[in-house]
Design a protein around this motif. Sequence first.
Motif, PDB file in Angstrom:
ATOM      1  N   ILE A   1       3.837  -1.334  -0.055  1.00 47.26           N
ATOM      2  CA  ILE A   1       5.296  -1.190  -0.098  1.00 47.26           C
ATOM      3  C   ILE A   1       5.815  -0.479   1.146  1.00 47.26           C
ATOM      4  O   ILE A   1       6.910  -0.769   1.636  1.00 47.26           O
ATOM      5  CB  ILE A   1       5.727  -0.447  -1.401  1.00 47.26           C
ATOM      6  CG1 ILE A   1       7.217  -0.676  -1.664  1.00 47.26           C
ATOM      7  CG2 ILE A   1       5.441   1.028  -1.338  1.00 47.26           C
ATOM      8  CD1 ILE A   1       7.532  -2.052  -2.129  1.00 47.26           C
TER       9      ILE A   1
ATOM     10  N   SER B   1       1.370  -8.739  -0.954  1.00 56.05           N
ATOM     11  CA  SER B   1       2.672  -8.130  -0.715  1.00 56.05           C
ATOM     12  C   SER B   1       2.924  -8.108   0.783  1.00 56.05           C
ATOM     13  O   SER B   1       2.059  -7.729   1.555  1.00 56.05           O
ATOM     14  CB  SER B   1       2.687  -6.690  -1.234  1.00 56.05           C
ATOM     15  OG  SER B   1       2.643  -6.675  -2.624  1.00 56.05           O
TER      16      SER B   1
ATOM     17  N   SER C   1       9.287 -11.999  -5.770  1.00 58.28           N
ATOM     18  CA  SER C   1       9.683 -12.277  -4.390  1.00 58.28           C
ATOM     19  C   SER C   1      11.193 -12.180  -4.261  1.00 58.28           C
ATOM     20  O   SER C   1      11.934 -12.429  -5.212  1.00 58.28           O
ATOM     21  CB  SER C   1       9.269 -13.686  -3.961  1.00 58.28           C
ATOM     22  OG  SER C   1       8.039 -14.034  -4.508  1.00 58.28           O
TER      23      SER C   1
ATOM     24  N   THR D   1       6.388  -8.863  -3.306  1.00 63.90           N
ATOM     25  CA  THR D   1       5.845  -7.603  -3.797  1.00 63.90           C
ATOM     26  C   THR D   1       5.431  -7.765  -5.255  1.00 63.90           C
ATOM     27  O   THR D   1       5.404  -8.884  -5.768  1.00 63.90           O
ATOM     28  CB  THR D   1       6.866  -6.457  -3.593  1.00 63.90           C
ATOM     29  OG1 THR D   1       6.263  -5.257  -4.020  1.00 63.90           O
ATOM     30  CG2 THR D   1       8.146  -6.696  -4.333  1.00 63.90           C
ATOM     31  N   LYS D   2       5.074  -6.672  -5.885  1.00 66.00           N
ATOM     32  CA  LYS D   2       4.614  -6.726  -7.271  1.00 66.00           C
ATOM     33  C   LYS D   2       5.444  -5.755  -8.098  1.00 66.00           C
ATOM     34  O   LYS D   2       5.805  -4.686  -7.622  1.00 66.00           O
ATOM     35  CB  LYS D   2       3.142  -6.291  -7.361  1.00 66.00           C
ATOM     36  CG  LYS D   2       2.214  -6.985  -6.418  1.00 66.00           C
ATOM     37  CD  LYS D   2       1.808  -8.352  -6.927  1.00 66.00           C
ATOM     38  CE  LYS D   2       1.094  -9.136  -5.840  1.00 66.00           C
ATOM     39  NZ  LYS D   2       0.857 -10.516  -6.193  1.00 66.00           N
TER      40      LYS D   2
ATOM     41  N   ILE E   1       6.723  -2.782   3.863  1.00 66.69           N
ATOM     42  CA  ILE E   1       7.977  -3.496   3.598  1.00 66.69           C
ATOM     43  C   ILE E   1       9.175  -2.610   3.903  1.00 66.69           C
ATOM     44  O   ILE E   1      10.064  -2.977   4.666  1.00 66.69           O
ATOM     45  CB  ILE E   1       7.996  -3.974   2.121  1.00 66.69           C
ATOM     46  CG1 ILE E   1       6.925  -5.048   1.916  1.00 66.69           C
ATOM     47  CG2 ILE E   1       9.369  -4.493   1.725  1.00 66.69           C
ATOM     48  CD1 ILE E   1       6.632  -5.364   0.469  1.00 66.69           C
TER      49      ILE E   1
ATOM     50  N   VAL F   1      10.636 -11.051   1.158  1.00 67.59           N
ATOM     51  CA  VAL F   1       9.803  -9.954   0.686  1.00 67.59           C
ATOM     52  C   VAL F   1       8.972 -10.437  -0.494  1.00 67.59           C
ATOM     53  O   VAL F   1       9.513 -11.010  -1.439  1.00 67.59           O
ATOM     54  CB  VAL F   1      10.672  -8.753   0.251  1.00 67.59           C
ATOM     55  CG1 VAL F   1       9.807  -7.679  -0.408  1.00 67.59           C
ATOM     56  CG2 VAL F   1      11.414  -8.172   1.432  1.00 67.59           C
TER      57      VAL F   1
END
Lengths: 352, 352, 352, 352, 352
Positions: free
Chosen positions: C230, C97, C128, C110-111, C233, C108
């Motif tokens: 997170i 991430s 993504s 992430t999951k 981000i 970005v």
Amino acid sequence: MPIRKRRPLAQPPGSLVHRGERRTEHSQIRLIRYDETHCDITKLDAFPLEGVGGENAQVTWLHFTGLHDVRELARIGQAFSISNLTLEDILHTGSRSKIENHESEIFVVTKMITVDEQKHTLDVQHFSLLLLHGNIVLTFAEGPTTTFDPVVERIRTNIGGRIRRFKADYLTWAILDAVVDNYLFVMDHLDESVIAMDERLQIDATEVAVGELYALKREINQLQRVVRPIREITGSLLRDSSSLTTDTSLPFFVDLNDHAIQAIEKTEDLRESSSSLREFYLSAMSNRMNEVMKVLTCFSTIFLPLTFIAGIYGMNVKMPEAELPWAYPAIWAAFVLCAAGMLWLFRRMKWL
Amino acid sequence: MPIRKRRPLAQPPGSLVHRGERRTEHSQIRLIRYDETHCDITKLDAFPLEGVGGENAQVTWLHFTGLHDVRELARIGQAFSISNLTLEDILHTGSRSKIENHESEIFVVTKMITVDEQKHTLDVQHFSLLLLHGNIVLTFAEGPTTTFDPVVERIRTNIGGRIRRFKADYLTWAILDAVVDNYLFVMDHLDESVIAMDERLQIDATEVAVGELYALKREINQLQRVVRPIREITGSLLRDSSSLTTDTSLPFFVDLNDHAIQAIEKTEDLRESSSSLREFYLSAMSNRMNEVMKVLTCFSTIFLPLTFIAGIYGMNVKMPEAELPWAYPAIWAAFVLCAAGMLWLFRRMKWL
Amino acid sequence: MPIRKRRPLAQPPGSLVHRGERRTEHSQIRLIRYDETHCDITKLDAFPLEGVGGENAQVTWLHFTGLHDVRELARIGQAFSISNLTLEDILHTGSRSKIENHESEIFVVTKMITVDEQKHTLDVQHFSLLLLHGNIVLTFAEGPTTTFDPVVERIRTNIGGRIRRFKADYLTWAILDAVVDNYLFVMDHLDESVIAMDERLQIDATEVAVGELYALKREINQLQRVVRPIREITGSLLRDSSSLTTDTSLPFFVDLNDHAIQAIEKTEDLRESSSSLREFYLSAMSNRMNEVMKVLTCFSTIFLPLTFIAGIYGMNVKMPEAELPWAYPAIWAAFVLCAAGMLWLFRRMKWL
Amino acid sequence: MPIRKRRPLAQPPGSLVHRGERRTEHSQIRLIRYDETHCDITKLDAFPLEGVGGENAQVTWLHFTGLHDVRELARIGQAFSISNLTLEDILHTGSRSKIENHESEIFVVTKMITVDEQKHTLDVQHFSLLLLHGNIVLTFAEGPTTTFDPVVERIRTNIGGRIRRFKADYLTWAILDAVVDNYLFVMDHLDESVIAMDERLQIDATEVAVGELYALKREINQLQRVVRPIREITGSLLRDSSSLTTDTSLPFFVDLNDHAIQAIEKTEDLRESSSSLREFYLSAMSNRMNEVMKVLTCFSTIFLPLTFIAGIYGMNVKMPEAELPWAYPAIWAAFVLCAAGMLWLFRRMKWL
Amino acid sequence: MPIRKRRPLAQPPGSLVHRGERRTEHSQIRLIRYDETHCDITKLDAFPLEGVGGENAQVTWLHFTGLHDVRELARIGQAFSISNLTLEDILHTGSRSKIENHESEIFVVTKMITVDEQKHTLDVQHFSLLLLHGNIVLTFAEGPTTTFDPVVERIRTNIGGRIRRFKADYLTWAILDAVVDNYLFVMDHLDESVIAMDERLQIDATEVAVGELYALKREINQLQRVVRPIREITGSLLRDSSSLTTDTSLPFFVDLNDHAIQAIEKTEDLRESSSSLREFYLSAMSNRMNEVMKVLTCFSTIFLPLTFIAGIYGMNVKMPEAELPWAYPAIWAAFVLCAAGMLWLFRRMKWL
């Protein structure tokens, strides 16, 4: 590591009093003067009143052994105009490892550590170094030590040629490098102790006394307290430029800093290994207890019903079946069947 | 990971002495020179006295295997004007992973790690890389390794076209990326070990020897010590701009840094999983002991009173009720009732 | 969370290969275009070769499902000039991430995480997002998901009016907020599991299998690995101003950052609660063992002397007192007194 | 350490109310005035309304004992224009250790700690110091203390000559150094307790009550809470230059800071040693339990089969072999063989 | 502390929905207006549409109770032009404690905590404060609370004179100080619980249920989650100068910050004390088990051989010595000697 003893209460700061163990009979001074072509090593019992701060071109290394001799130290302090607070830090064997990086002097307080092979203990010795203008290096140790013999040897024999060509800042590096090498040697020793202990635990954990594990832990903790502050010292020598250090010796201080970091990391690894050993020991002990419990349980579980059956036929009561001719063999058959059934059950339940 | 062996005491720093295991019979040199159109791979037994530092337009990659061959290494050092301190770090298999990011050279010391499938141990190998001006990359390994085969293959076959078009900084990236991939491969292996161990523990914790859990822990710790410093290296390559790296390869170094962070995070996860396993093992063992204790208690608790009753009627004392005709059946009834009552009680208390 | 699979060894970086599970039969594209007055939602099976990068005034949201379809993804990449390294990160389901906040694009990775109610496991999906100039938002998911349905619904129905009035940066916020809400939903689920487990432990700790506690721990660890990055981000979106985000949407990103911090703090709380549960379990188990030991001790301690007395009078030895007429009642009296005395003692010592 | 008691609810801040224990019958003031040639020590029961803020050349040290006497304190506050919030911090024995380093005043709140040798507890006393312009130092203590006697003695006798020559900032240093010396004295005491406890554990861990270990832990925690904030105070005095401190006293504050760091490090070491003791205690206890289990197991394992054999031949059943003349010696032989065999087995398995 | 409930999925952000428990029947408004000479306290059921934002010279404090009444809150929001995102944070009882320190407003979200003496639980209430230009302070609470009664009382009675003379920033301080005092009160309560538990454990650890220790832990954790963010709030008020706060009230915010730090440190101390209690409990329990094991072992060890001897002479075998006249007394002598010898042995081994 001894705690800093309180300054005797009614005494002003900067009073020169030796606090610590006396490690040598007589104080001694080793005076080395060298340049690229000459090298002069003298051993003195007392500090000469004159003639030390010689030519700038020569490097002067004065190594003082025997901090208990406060008067001699005071004379050296006077000759090189060392402040009383600095002398107090030199004298006070409990004072903290540190560096004072001034323009006029670099003052390093640190510890040397050696393994006492007989008593299996670590011996910590207070050590100070003072780098002054005029290529003068002063070092102060509590008692005799072999840590600096290789450095003296290199100066004497001029192997590699570098140490005699370079100046006092290189000598400072060589001395501190010997101290860090000293740490790494002790680490090697403790590392071997950890590996040896690990092997003994793997073979038979019950042979190890828990006190041994904690003795090892104590030694590693002691080492860590000594090694931890060295990073601050090497880092400052590297970072804080001073007119006392030259660019030529900078790569050596980079190298020294690397070794210091390595020493600290290795101590961390030792700590973790030693904590792993204790954890493993507890697991092994707890497993062993399980083992013992299992045996006890199986044994009781087999013999309790057998003894009960024997008890029944021991009753002084009229038991019709006990009077049958084949009663005794039948009871034996019951014993064997009962025990065999239980053994089979325990095997199936993986208890035996 | 072996501790840094002390520099032999009377030896000046920068002396070239190999400290470490000899991993190959003969030292070997693989010399690769390539540009977009040509590619030339040579294997040499000795370093040629001339003709290496060729044209700038070509990338030169010299890979040296066999650090024990100090004389050969010294010749390479002389040819590329490598300083003695750097050579010492290349030689000394115990020296710390680090990066020295100078204007004139980028010097990386790191470790390669491989799984020995037979012995279930990890094998750590010392590895150094030197990026010099003139598109020259020098790499030094202790013994033979297959880690860089894909890179050589890509150069030879020119797949993707990028590696031959780009310069020495891209090659540096490709080599270090192979090293980090190498770490991730070992992690995959350890991850599988952790999962397999977890499954075995879930099925039957008593089948697992506590030593296996600690062997796994040791491997993960060893990996972590190797992987931890890689972040510093990739971070410096990304952050500290140098005339030796170009903007074209920057995205690749960003990518490499990402992988390094991922490797470190994954190692942390492995550590935690492994510590979870040990915690679970202890809980399972302690539960099992509870189980054993419960069985022992119930058994004793049932048989002790029965044996006692049998004992009473075994006494050689005049017992009026023992002479009654229905004494024996009555006692049996008492046995059965007593045992049944206890079993019912244990069930109600959820002990059985 | 799967480890980053090694790039197939002989392959150059930036090669587009899907590494991960195939989660959907066919890849699908959902194309949404809207402005304040119009809104257009289309589902496509293949990416149209032209006509997407329409008018700037409109916001374009392209959502791609099915990362296994590398060819389709490559076509999208080409149409929007996405670099190969970026596409690799989109494809590679094991990649970290992260956020890349460039002038020309915000990328970005992430999951998404969902609870599989049946199997009591967490399902992690790679996701993504790419925000490009011209009000274009591209999102890529491994398989079908309902996470973004509310956002689509808000665009379609124009509830609140804001989402249609604002631009692509607000849409980016809405999508990421849905992801974080998604985390908080999973946390709610795990929170309930922790509370339910706590209640079960309070009622009867022996009813809980130690494996259940560790399964819970594993789920929480997995969540934490997903949630932890997170913050980086949302923090970067808030801190690093970009020409792609406007001041109007800043308060929303402040809000998003708050939620991210809350999610991380809550995960920490979950971790601690779960570790508390395991600690409590161990204490309860150890208490129970004490309980069992106490019963065993008391039982043995009462019956051992009684059985011994019965054994004495079972001896085939001339015992004068055994022949007395009141011998049998006297022995019974001794039994009762002995047992009663012990019971009284145990009560006084608070063992029973 | 008592928690900060809530300000009585309806009271405005800055109200002067004493919250804490009354430690002395009557409040007392010790007023010392000195310069290089003169020194004047007076003890007063009440603060004189005039004549204190004398000549600047003289140093004035007013030491107030007995914080319960709020009225007297208020009069001092008025005479030296101390703000109400400052007075509240002086009065409030639960307020936090801190330094306020303003241009017009340096205000230090800290704690003194003494060992109550009888009750084996630590006694914490609230202490404040105020350094004002005009070489005025005000100190406030809860009750009588001997901590500052050496300082007073040095002023009176002028040993070393420095304290009388230097000004109020040096006096501030001397007072705070006495406080830190005070900490180190308590540490010496706790260090001895730890060493004594360690020796007792090494000799026989079962002789140590677990409560003693936790009492030691509590004392060390209490010390740590007192010592921890001192670093902030000494650091600020060193770092934040003020017109109230002169360069002459700077080396002394450097020294004080060193001692503060040493005190904090030593407390950390004490904590770790004490936690080591508890860990060792648990290991020793668990080992002892193993020992007990082993004995129990071996005993049961030897006697259960023997008792069973005896039980068999106690049966009232026709046993042919029991009627043989050598039956009794044969059974004894069986007893001895059985027991000896088991003992041999236990020895081989290292259980005994 | 409840987790942040997910925003209902299809709802846009900034929608005003109350999420949380309804704590009061009807919402209520307390409006206080004061200056140095006048003070006016009014209780209202609904917010007046006009006439609130009166003269600047007066301080206006509007306290709203009953967050469930969203419509009323919306009207207040409109009257003072509060943004929807801020209103959402006010409404949402699960939102994070934080401060938003803007030029035009200072917005504080925090929690109040009270002890429910009956149920032995902590009750957490959501609380927000808004400081606006024009000396306006708005506060919002979920339900009735007595926390601010002293502040209202001080305004009404004008004790100390300061609160009426100072402006809205001082009032903000007074309100937040009441909240922190509130925390310290709960800490006092928990501190007493910890001390009481400690005493119970010291007297008899077996009387304490392990659940009680974990209930205490849960309460302390809950407190810590509430208290932890307060530092951020008080630190920002101190550090970030705003046109809404004046220099006059700065010393009060310094004081508030001190209290906040003290609250956090004290919570840490509580945590550690509580963890110490659990550790002590485990040690005590394990010791007790040792005690039980010792008794069991000694008992078995004494009675097993005795019972065996009795068993021997119970055998129906011809035993010559059993027929001797002094056989019975001799056996008794053997019983006594055997038992006495064992007791002596146990005493020497310090088992009894």
